[in-house]
Design a protein around this motif. Sequence first.
Motif, PDB file in Angstrom:
ATOM      1  N   ARG A   1       0.723  -1.265   0.115  1.00 36.47           N
ATOM      2  CA  ARG A   1       0.212  -0.097  -0.127  1.00 36.47           C
ATOM      3  C   ARG A   1       0.808   1.334   0.072  1.00 36.47           C
ATOM      4  O   ARG A   1       0.591   2.182  -0.514  1.00 36.47           O
ATOM      5  CB  ARG A   1      -0.791   0.057   1.081  1.00 36.47           C
TER       6      ARG A   1
ATOM      7  N   GLU B   1       0.943   4.268  -2.868  1.00 37.71           N
ATOM      8  CA  GLU B   1       0.444   5.531  -2.345  1.00 37.71           C
ATOM      9  C   GLU B   1       1.423   6.644  -2.379  1.00 37.71           C
ATOM     10  O   GLU B   1       1.029   7.864  -2.631  1.00 37.71           O
ATOM     11  CB  GLU B   1      -0.341   5.646  -1.002  1.00 37.71           C
TER      12      GLU B   1
ATOM     13  N   ASN C   1      -3.570  -7.164  -4.609  1.00 39.73           N
ATOM     14  CA  ASN C   1      -3.863  -6.607  -5.802  1.00 39.73           C
ATOM     15  C   ASN C   1      -3.392  -5.177  -6.020  1.00 39.73           C
ATOM     16  O   ASN C   1      -4.071  -4.216  -5.530  1.00 39.73           O
ATOM     17  CB  ASN C   1      -5.604  -6.673  -5.751  1.00 39.73           C
TER      18      ASN C   1
ATOM     19  N   GLU D   1      -5.086  -2.614  -8.003  1.00 36.34           N
ATOM     20  CA  GLU D   1      -6.380  -1.851  -7.315  1.00 36.34           C
ATOM     21  C   GLU D   1      -5.764  -0.755  -6.370  1.00 36.34           C
ATOM     22  O   GLU D   1      -6.552   0.335  -6.416  1.00 36.34           O
ATOM     23  CB  GLU D   1      -7.358  -2.822  -6.587  1.00 36.34           C
ATOM     24  N   LEU D   2      -4.831  -1.093  -5.440  1.00 35.67           N
ATOM     25  CA  LEU D   2      -4.286  -0.100  -4.666  1.00 35.67           C
ATOM     26  C   LEU D   2      -3.849   1.024  -5.324  1.00 35.67           C
ATOM     27  O   LEU D   2      -4.010   2.310  -4.740  1.00 35.67           O
ATOM     28  CB  LEU D   2      -3.363  -0.675  -3.709  1.00 35.67           C
TER      29      LEU D   2
ATOM     30  N   GLU E   1      -4.725   2.131  -8.241  1.00 36.89           N
ATOM     31  CA  GLU E   1      -5.909   3.100  -8.766  1.00 36.89           C
ATOM     32  C   GLU E   1      -6.544   3.939  -7.607  1.00 36.89           C
ATOM     33  O   GLU E   1      -7.104   4.960  -7.862  1.00 36.89           O
ATOM     34  CB  GLU E   1      -6.924   2.137  -9.524  1.00 36.89           C
ATOM     35  N   GLN E   2      -7.038   3.181  -6.584  1.00 37.78           N
ATOM     36  CA  GLN E   2      -7.577   3.860  -5.470  1.00 37.78           C
ATOM     37  C   GLN E   2      -6.537   5.158  -4.881  1.00 37.78           C
ATOM     38  O   GLN E   2      -7.205   6.043  -4.545  1.00 37.78           O
ATOM     39  CB  GLN E   2      -7.539   2.858  -4.397  1.00 37.78           C
ATOM     40  N   ALA E   3      -5.379   4.983  -4.937  1.00 41.07           N
ATOM     41  CA  ALA E   3      -4.312   5.967  -4.671  1.00 41.07           C
ATOM     42  C   ALA E   3      -4.218   7.085  -5.527  1.00 41.07           C
ATOM     43  O   ALA E   3      -3.333   8.118  -5.253  1.00 41.07           O
ATOM     44  CB  ALA E   3      -3.128   5.233  -4.332  1.00 41.07           C
ATOM     45  N   GLY E   4      -4.567   6.966  -6.888  1.00 42.24           N
ATOM     46  CA  GLY E   4      -4.753   8.047  -7.871  1.00 42.24           C
ATOM     47  C   GLY E   4      -3.350   7.857  -8.637  1.00 42.24           C
ATOM     48  O   GLY E   4      -3.083   8.720  -9.258  1.00 42.24           O
TER      49      GLY E   4
ATOM     50  N   PRO F   1      -2.759   5.324 -11.150  1.00 44.43           N
ATOM     51  CA  PRO F   1      -3.274   3.891 -11.687  1.00 44.43           C
ATOM     52  C   PRO F   1      -2.183   3.189 -12.557  1.00 44.43           C
ATOM     53  O   PRO F   1      -2.232   2.267 -12.996  1.00 44.43           O
ATOM     54  CB  PRO F   1      -4.437   4.346 -12.434  1.00 44.43           C
TER      55      PRO F   1
ATOM     56  N   SER G   1      -2.500  -1.224 -15.695  1.00 47.81           N
ATOM     57  CA  SER G   1      -3.829  -0.376 -16.169  1.00 47.81           C
ATOM     58  C   SER G   1      -4.100  -0.405 -17.649  1.00 47.81           C
ATOM     59  O   SER G   1      -3.258  -0.765 -18.559  1.00 47.81           O
ATOM     60  CB  SER G   1      -3.607   1.244 -15.809  1.00 47.81           C
TER      61      SER G   1
END
Length: 423
Positions: free
Chosen positions: A200, A204, A234, A237-238, A240-243, A245, A270
């Motif tokens: 993560r 991030e 994944n 996905e992490l 993409e969630q953090a901006g 991608p 992506s």
Amino acid sequence: MSLLDLDADQRAELLARVRQDYEELKASNLNLDLTRGKPSSEQLDVSHELLSLPGEGDIKDASGADVRNYGNLKGITDIRQIWADLLGIKLEQIVAGDASSLNIMFDLISASYIWGTNDSERPWSAEEKVKWICPVPGYDRHFTITEKFGFEMITVPWLEDGPDLNAIREAVKDPQVKGMWVVPMFANPTGQSVSADIARGLAEMETAAPDFRIIWDNAYAVHTLSESFPTPINVLELAEQAGNPNRFWHMASTSKITHAGAGVSFFASSEANLAWYLAIAGVRGIGPNKVNQLAHARFFHDAEGVRVVMRKHASLLAPKFRRVLDILESNLGEYDIARWTTPEGGYFISVDLIDGTAARVVELAREAGIKLTEAGSSFPLHDDPNDRNLRLAPSMPPINELEQAMKGFTTCALLAALEKLEA
């Protein structure tokens, strides 16, 4: 008892005994090899059925396309779906290629160097300098790629839960740092895995370079030494969630699952990254070997079929790993001259010896007929500043040869340590 706790007379007596053991080792005329993590013949036999697949008349994939013909840069859905399920990602995020994911990694860096990524302001070749983060100890063939392009390689320590996140956060403040290597599960050579928190953090973290990429080489995602399979993280996905991608280039392959030289490789990322890659891949070639992809899909059937195969591999590999660890403990444990990892998967065991002795151990072993991976191989430019780390590969030899090699290795490690203390 640590060697450091022995008095001069005790150490001299031990040295004499170990030298005698070493002379007997050399007299054995051994010819043993622990250098590469290749599957054994027994492991390759697990997938022997592949040689008869997909079979006469079985020529169409799930879409009805004839796999013998040109086209379909993404690879067939039949095998892509299996690996999407294994990795816990979406089908549209993964493409299937030919045998080696290492080839795709080389192509990704080559394309970035020549033209830049889809997020680059300019080709990497036009940068004043390109820097790359290399967790150590790490995979030598990764480092060879970045060495070939002349990148400046920044080493960061590999800790028990993955690469040192604080050191990475500091390094990526430099806009010339364009990427990093990571083997996230059962890493080469430590056998350790990246934690969810580290993953993560990598997804991030802020980077000065807008085109910073992490090559997430999930080569050992299903290479357990037990009956259980860890759930892959994944990272797509992490990110993409953090901006972020486009941050991860996620790799995988069947190389040590079926036939190492004739498998299927996978690249997941992506939508934007895949579009960039496929536009270049479409110039490089007209499509992958879809006959081989269909053969693999027929062989596995589904994700659980892959796990069934890997449990067979585990039954062959686990006894070898246990024997290596037992010999390390019984022959070196009492002297406190080495530390080693105890992997739950993967292909390697990482051993740290007394500083300044790794190269000497390799030399002693070579003279005794035992080939080891060269000291420093797990570091960029083969430069281990402490000359302490060696990588052991238990997979290839029969277990009786493995036992001989490990007993020889521990004799060489003990002799090198005693020589160092005497000096």
